[in-house]
Scaffold this motif. Sequence first.
Motif, mmCIF file in Angstrom:
data_model
loop_
_atom_site.group_PDB
_atom_site.id
_atom_site.type_symbol
_atom_site.label_atom_id
_atom_site.label_comp_id
_atom_site.label_asym_id
_atom_site.label_seq_id
_atom_site.Cartn_x
_atom_site.Cartn_y
_atom_site.Cartn_z
ATOM 1 N N SER A 3 0.865 -1.178 0.000
ATOM 2 C CA SER A 3 0.000 0.000 0.000
ATOM 3 C C SER A 3 0.901 1.227 0.000
ATOM 4 O O SER A 3 2.033 1.182 0.489
ATOM 5 C CB SER A 3 -0.925 0.014 1.224
ATOM 6 N N ASP B 69 -4.228 1.847 -4.297
ATOM 7 C CA ASP B 69 -4.385 0.829 -3.256
ATOM 8 C C ASP B 69 -5.721 0.123 -3.456
ATOM 9 O O ASP B 69 -6.764 0.774 -3.569
ATOM 10 C CB ASP B 69 -4.336 1.466 -1.866
ATOM 11 N N THR B 70 -5.693 -1.192 -3.535
ATOM 12 C CA THR B 70 -6.902 -2.004 -3.678
ATOM 13 C C THR B 70 -6.941 -3.014 -2.540
ATOM 14 O O THR B 70 -5.934 -3.210 -1.852
ATOM 15 C CB THR B 70 -6.913 -2.747 -5.026
ATOM 16 N N ASP C 126 -2.196 2.617 -11.742
ATOM 17 C CA ASP C 126 -3.410 3.157 -12.364
ATOM 18 C C ASP C 126 -3.153 3.198 -13.873
ATOM 19 O O ASP C 126 -2.944 4.255 -14.469
ATOM 20 C CB ASP C 126 -3.707 4.547 -11.811
#
Length: 285
Positions: free
Chosen positions: A69, A77-78, A85
């Motif tokens: 993260s 952040d997932t 991205d």
Amino acid sequence: MEFLEPEVWLARAQAHRRRVGAWTEPHLERRARGESHPVEDFLFTYYGHRPARLRQWHPGAGVVLRGASGFGRDYLDTPEGATLDTAALAERRGSSIEWIARLLAATAARPAYLGCFGLHEWAMVYRTPEVRHTAWPLRLGGEGIARVVEERGVRCSHFDAFRFFTPEARPLNVLQPTRERQRELEQPGCLHANMDLYKWAYKLSPLVSGELVADCFALARDIRAVDMRASPYDLSALGYRPIPIETPEGRAEYAAEQRRFAERARPLRQRLLDACERLLSGAAR
């Protein structure tokens, strides 16, 4: 999407920093001492990618780093971990990616020309007292260099080499490269076109992996050594045996090196082109 477990991506990042550090640390130490190296420093002074950026590892597009993260700029952040991205980056850089892809594809489709014999470096000091590497002697002297250039002629297809020719040398070049003709003229036997794979790799970063950027740097570094060995400068005191392209034996050796580098560059060029096409295909959907 590809998912990398922490032990995998952390090991890759560490290996990348260790590999790149072997190149960047000596350069930074020389810079701190105010010293320069006509071969080793080129990739850090001519190309606009700072050592600190080269040391940064990226997994490339379409990869999730499990457990990560706040990985860095351009990352999301997932719940599964950090990932680029990619959509936003590809959209922002779309025209640049397309330009690089078209250049790579055009160069790859052309046969390698092995008859230039590195005379671009000679054309850069032709009929001028002003040389780039003033600390190092010229092997043949000014008149000897002029004689070789005039007898052999120059056939340089690479604009970013041609633009450093002396004004007197430019009319002697069979070709007159321009930025607009770059895609038309670049060919896979050119040492500078193959060195530039490093430029296209870092310009695509972080959308391509840190390993690919480092692979292209390694190739460019080896090419630079041959480029300067075939130049009119005498760098034997640094351990670089000259390739005397003014002789038949030297020209044969140079052409063999060109052929070897063209073979090494082919898969790297294709990896970069594949990455561009994936990114453009994703942006089009």
